[in-house]
Design a protein around this motif. Structure first.
Motif, PDB file in Angstrom:
ATOM      1  N   ALA A   1      -6.301  11.478 -12.049  1.00 21.06           N
ATOM      2  CA  ALA A   1      -7.057  12.704 -12.302  1.00 21.06           C
ATOM      3  C   ALA A   1      -8.556  12.435 -12.345  1.00 21.06           C
ATOM      4  CB  ALA A   1      -6.598  13.329 -13.616  1.00 21.06           C
ATOM      5  N   VAL A   2      -8.935  11.257 -12.793  1.00 18.77           N
ATOM      6  CA  VAL A   2     -10.343  10.917 -12.885  1.00 18.77           C
ATOM      7  C   VAL A   2     -10.894  10.476 -11.524  1.00 18.77           C
ATOM      8  CG1 VAL A   2     -12.014   9.310 -13.898  1.00 18.77           C
ATOM      9  CG2 VAL A   2     -10.200  10.290 -15.314  1.00 18.77           C
ATOM     10  N   LEU A   3     -10.104   9.664 -10.806  1.00 17.76           N
ATOM     11  CA  LEU A   3     -10.587   9.115  -9.539  1.00 17.76           C
ATOM     12  C   LEU A   3     -10.567  10.151  -8.419  1.00 17.76           C
ATOM     13  CD1 LEU A   3      -8.935   5.569  -9.586  1.00 17.76           C
ATOM     14  CD2 LEU A   3     -11.308   6.153 -10.051  1.00 17.76           C
ATOM     15  N   TRP A   4      -9.360  10.650  -8.067  1.00 14.14           N
ATOM     16  CA  TRP A   4      -9.217  11.601  -6.966  1.00 14.14           C
ATOM     17  C   TRP A   4      -8.209  12.673  -7.364  1.00 14.14           C
ATOM     18  CZ3 TRP A   4      -8.943   6.225  -5.562  1.00 14.14           C
ATOM     19  CH2 TRP A   4     -10.118   5.755  -4.966  1.00 14.14           C
ATOM     20  N   PRO A   5      -8.641  13.651  -8.079  1.00 14.21           N
ATOM     21  CA  PRO A   5      -7.716  14.682  -8.588  1.00 14.21           C
ATOM     22  C   PRO A   5      -7.023  15.482  -7.481  1.00 14.21           C
ATOM     23  CG  PRO A   5     -10.006  15.322  -8.932  1.00 14.21           C
ATOM     24  CD  PRO A   5     -10.020  13.898  -8.502  1.00 14.21           C
TER      25      PRO A   5
ATOM     26  N   ALA B   1       0.828  -1.211   0.000  1.00 12.94           N
ATOM     27  CA  ALA B   1       0.000   0.000   0.000  1.00 12.94           C
ATOM     28  C   ALA B   1       0.861   1.259   0.000  1.00 12.94           C
ATOM     29  CB  ALA B   1      -0.927  -0.010   1.211  1.00 12.94           C
ATOM     30  N   ARG B   2       1.918   1.249   0.809  1.00 15.60           N
ATOM     31  CA  ARG B   2       2.759   2.436   0.937  1.00 15.60           C
ATOM     32  C   ARG B   2       3.629   2.683  -0.294  1.00 15.60           C
ATOM     33  NH1 ARG B   2       5.585   2.610   6.769  1.00 15.60           N
ATOM     34  NH2 ARG B   2       6.520   4.385   5.688  1.00 15.60           N
ATOM     35  N   ILE B   3       4.190   1.607  -0.863  1.00 16.59           N
ATOM     36  CA  ILE B   3       5.155   1.758  -1.951  1.00 16.59           C
ATOM     37  C   ILE B   3       4.491   1.848  -3.314  1.00 16.59           C
ATOM     38  CG2 ILE B   3       7.112   0.652  -3.122  1.00 16.59           C
ATOM     39  CD1 ILE B   3       7.865  -0.598  -0.442  1.00 16.59           C
ATOM     40  N   PHE B   4       3.380   1.147  -3.497  1.00 23.82           N
ATOM     41  CA  PHE B   4       2.754   1.087  -4.816  1.00 23.82           C
ATOM     42  C   PHE B   4       1.390   1.781  -4.882  1.00 23.82           C
ATOM     43  CE2 PHE B   4       5.522  -2.680  -4.613  1.00 23.82           C
ATOM     44  CZ  PHE B   4       6.350  -2.410  -5.700  1.00 23.82           C
ATOM     45  N   SER B   5       0.446   1.334  -4.063  1.00 24.12           N
ATOM     46  CA  SER B   5      -0.943   1.777  -4.222  1.00 24.12           C
ATOM     47  C   SER B   5      -1.118   3.279  -4.025  1.00 24.12           C
ATOM     48  CB  SER B   5      -1.844   1.016  -3.245  1.00 24.12           C
ATOM     49  OG  SER B   5      -1.826  -0.357  -3.523  1.00 24.12           O
ATOM     50  N   ILE B   6      -0.593   3.805  -2.935  1.00 26.10           N
ATOM     51  CA  ILE B   6      -0.786   5.234  -2.645  1.00 26.10           C
ATOM     52  C   ILE B   6      -0.102   6.122  -3.683  1.00 26.10           C
ATOM     53  CG2 ILE B   6      -0.256   7.046  -0.966  1.00 26.10           C
ATOM     54  CD1 ILE B   6      -0.876   5.075   1.225  1.00 26.10           C
ATOM     55  N   PRO B   7       1.147   5.846  -4.079  1.00 20.46           N
ATOM     56  CA  PRO B   7       1.732   6.656  -5.168  1.00 20.46           C
ATOM     57  C   PRO B   7       0.948   6.560  -6.470  1.00 20.46           C
ATOM     58  CG  PRO B   7       3.458   5.522  -3.968  1.00 20.46           C
ATOM     59  CD  PRO B   7       2.150   4.965  -3.473  1.00 20.46           C
ATOM     60  N   TRP B   8       0.394   5.374  -6.769  1.00 18.60           N
ATOM     61  CA  TRP B   8      -0.408   5.251  -7.994  1.00 18.60           C
ATOM     62  C   TRP B   8      -1.631   6.155  -7.947  1.00 18.60           C
ATOM     63  CZ3 TRP B   8      -0.318  -0.832  -8.230  1.00 18.60           C
ATOM     64  CH2 TRP B   8       0.918  -1.249  -8.760  1.00 18.60           C
ATOM     65  N   LEU B   9      -2.269   6.240  -6.779  1.00 15.74           N
ATOM     66  CA  LEU B   9      -3.437   7.104  -6.651  1.00 15.74           C
ATOM     67  C   LEU B   9      -3.086   8.577  -6.845  1.00 15.74           C
ATOM     68  CD1 LEU B   9      -5.249   5.467  -3.588  1.00 15.74           C
ATOM     69  CD2 LEU B   9      -5.908   5.345  -6.002  1.00 15.74           C
ATOM     70  N   ASP B  10      -1.809   8.894  -6.670  1.00 11.49           N
ATOM     71  CA  ASP B  10      -1.348  10.279  -6.865  1.00 11.49           C
ATOM     72  C   ASP B  10      -0.793  10.500  -8.270  1.00 11.49           C
ATOM     73  OD1 ASP B  10      -0.933  12.899  -6.039  1.00 11.49           O
ATOM     74  OD2 ASP B  10       1.110  12.487  -5.364  1.00 11.49           O
ATOM     75  N   GLY B  11      -0.901   9.461  -9.123  1.00 11.63           N
ATOM     76  CA  GLY B  11      -0.475   9.616 -10.507  1.00 11.63           C
ATOM     77  C   GLY B  11       0.912   9.121 -10.815  1.00 11.63           C
ATOM     78  N   ALA B  12       1.543   8.397  -9.915  1.00 12.64           N
ATOM     79  CA  ALA B  12       2.891   7.884 -10.163  1.00 12.64           C
ATOM     80  C   ALA B  12       2.865   6.861 -11.288  1.00 12.64           C
ATOM     81  CB  ALA B  12       3.458   7.246  -8.896  1.00 12.64           C
ATOM     82  N   GLY B  13       3.990   6.747 -12.001  1.00  9.22           N
ATOM     83  CA  GLY B  13       4.072   5.804 -13.105  1.00  9.22           C
ATOM     84  C   GLY B  13       3.228   6.259 -14.278  1.00  9.22           C
ATOM     85  N   ASN B  14       2.413   5.381 -14.769  1.00 11.02           N
ATOM     86  CA  ASN B  14       1.548   5.701 -15.906  1.00 11.02           C
ATOM     87  C   ASN B  14       0.095   5.882 -15.478  1.00 11.02           C
ATOM     88  OD1 ASN B  14       3.721   5.402 -17.762  1.00 11.02           O
ATOM     89  ND2 ASN B  14       3.438   3.163 -17.737  1.00 11.02           N
ATOM     90  N   ASN B  15      -0.091   6.329 -14.249  1.00 12.92           N
ATOM     91  CA  ASN B  15      -1.441   6.428 -13.691  1.00 12.92           C
ATOM     92  C   ASN B  15      -1.918   7.869 -13.523  1.00 12.92           C
ATOM     93  OD1 ASN B  15      -1.991   3.451 -12.837  1.00 12.92           O
ATOM     94  ND2 ASN B  15       0.058   3.892 -12.077  1.00 12.92           N
ATOM     95  N   ALA B  16      -1.312   8.805 -14.253  1.00 12.76           N
ATOM     96  CA  ALA B  16      -1.689  10.210 -14.089  1.00 12.76           C
ATOM     97  C   ALA B  16      -3.145  10.456 -14.492  1.00 12.76           C
ATOM     98  CB  ALA B  16      -0.755  11.098 -14.913  1.00 12.76           C
ATOM     99  N   GLU B  17      -3.552   9.890 -15.606  1.00 10.62           N
ATOM    100  CA  GLU B  17      -4.929  10.107 -16.070  1.00 10.62           C
ATOM    101  C   GLU B  17      -5.931   9.432 -15.140  1.00 10.62           C
ATOM    102  OE1 GLU B  17      -5.324   8.897 -20.075  1.00 10.62           O
ATOM    103  OE2 GLU B  17      -3.866  10.342 -20.855  1.00 10.62           O
ATOM    104  N   THR B  18      -5.579   8.213 -14.693  1.00 12.30           N
ATOM    105  CA  THR B  18      -6.470   7.509 -13.775  1.00 12.30           C
ATOM    106  C   THR B  18      -6.642   8.287 -12.478  1.00 12.30           C
ATOM    107  OG1 THR B  18      -5.751   5.387 -14.677  1.00 12.30           O
ATOM    108  CG2 THR B  18      -6.868   5.341 -12.542  1.00 12.30           C
TER     109      THR B  18
END
Length: 294
Positions: free
Chosen positions: A130-134, A111-128
Motif C-alpha cells: 500500500a505504501v510502495l505501489w497501491p 520474480a513470478r512466484i514471490f516478488s510480484i505477489p509480494w508487491l501486490d500485498g500477498a503474505g504479510n506485505n499488504a501494508e508495504t
C-alpha cells in the motif's frame, strides 16, 4: 602370470592458451557489464568495444587451442585414458551450463512466484504494498511495471513456435548423423549434419527477426522493460548465444568430416558436439514453456 598392459598418457607441453582464455573471459565480463549499463543510461562508453575485443580474443583462443588438440589427435598421441579425460571434461562443462541456465530460470520463477505477489500485498506485505505501489496488480507477464514502464508480451505462436519446431527437428537430424557415423555411412553423415547446421542457422536468423520485432515501436519490448524484458532477453539471448556456439561446433565437425576425420570407433569430438546440441535443444523446450507459454 598375465602381462599387464600399460597405456601412455600424453602430456602436452606448456601452453599459453589458458591465460589467453582467462584474459578474454575477463574482458567479456567487464565489457558486457559496462555495455548494459551504457544502454540503460543511454550513453556511449567503452563497454561495447571491450566486449567485442573479448569475443575476438576468445575466438582466437578457441581456434588456436582446438587446432592443437585436433593435430595431436590425428597424430595418434591420445589413448583411451585421454579419451576418458575428454569425456569427463565435456560432462562437467555441460553440467556447468545446466547450473548457468538454472540461475536464470531461478530468477524468473522467483520474480513470478514471490516478488510480484509480494508487491501486490500477498503474505504479510499488504501494508508495504500500500505504501510502495497501491495501484499495482500482480500479473504475468508484467507488461506494466510499478514505475510506469509499459511494454507488450511476446506471444508463443509465430516465430517462437517455428523456432521450437526447427530446434526439435535439428536434434533428430543430429542423432541421425551420429548413427550414420557409427555405421560408417559417410554420405548420410554429411547430409544429416549439413541439414542440422541449416536448421540451426535458420533458428538464429529467426531469433534476430524476433528481436527486431520486439524492439519495434509496435511492441516496445526492450531489455529495460522491467523484470519481464530483463528475463526475456537474458534467457533467450544467452540461449541464442549457445545455439550460435553449437552451430560453430557443428560447422567445424562438418569440415572435419569432409577431410575424412572420425571413425566409428574414434569420434568423441563429434559425440561431444552432439551432446551439446541436444542440451541446447532441451533448454529451449524449457525456455519456450516458461518464458513464452506459462
Amino acid at each position: 602370470m598375465t602381462t599387464k598392459e600399460y597405456e601412455s598418457y600424453y602430456v602436452p607441453s606448456q601452453s599459453h592458451w589458458p591465460i589467453v582464455g582467462a584474459v578474454a573471459l575477463f574482458m567479456i565480463a567487464v565489457g558486457a557489464a559496462n555495455y548494459v549499463t551504457d544502454i540503460k543510461n543511454e550513453v556511449s562508453g567503452y563497454g561495447g568495444y571491450l566486449l567485442l575485443a573479448g569475443i575476438a580474443l576468445v575466438i582466437y583462443m578457441v581456434v588456436g587451442w582446438f587446432s592443437n588438440v585436433i593435430n595431436e589427435s590425428m597424430a595418434g598421441k591420445y589413448s583411451r585414458q585421454m579419451d576418458n579425460s575428454f569425456r569427463q571434461g565435456m560432462s562437467w562443462f555441460i553440467f556447468s551450463e545446466v547450473m548457468f541456465f538454472a540461475a536464470f530460470f531461478g530468477a524468473l520463477l522467483y520474480a513470478r512466484i514471490f516478488s510480484i505477489p509480494w508487491l501486490d500485498g500477498a503474505g504479510n506485505n499488504a501494508e508495504t504494498a500500500a505504501v510502495l505501489w497501491p495501484e499495482f496488480t500482480a500479473s504475468w507477464p508484467l507488461i506494466k511495471t510499478p514505475g510506469g514502464t509499459e511494454t507488450t508480451a511476446m506471444g508463443w505462436y509465430g516465430l517462437p513456435l517455428i523456432n521450437t519446431i526447427l530446434l526439435l527437428t535439428s536434434s533428430i537430424t543430429a542423432h541421425f548423423a551420429h548413427v550414420a557415423l557409427e555405421k560408417n555411412k559417410r554420405s548420410q553423415l554429411k547430409a544429416w549434419l549439413g541439414f542440422t547446421i541449416i536448421l540451426g542457422l535458420t533458428f538464429i536468423s529467426l531469433q534476430v527477426l524476433e528481436y527486431s520485432h520486439g524492439y519495434s515501436e509496435e511492441m516496445q519490448l526492450y531489455l529495460t522493460s522491467g523484470i519481464y524484458g530483463n528475463t526475456f532477453y537474458m534467457l533467450t539471448g544467452f540461449h541464442g548465444l549457445h545455439v550460435t556456439l553449437g552451430c560453430i561446433m557443428l560447422i567445424v565437425m562438418f569440415f572435419r568430416v569432409l577431410k575424412g576425420h572420425f571413425t566409428p570407433e574414434n569420434h568423441f569430438a563429434f559425440q561431444a558436439t552432439s551432446w551439446y546440441w541436444h542440451f541446447v535443444d532441451v533448454v529451449w523446450v524449457l525456455l519456450f514453456l516458461f518464458v513464452y507459454i506459462l
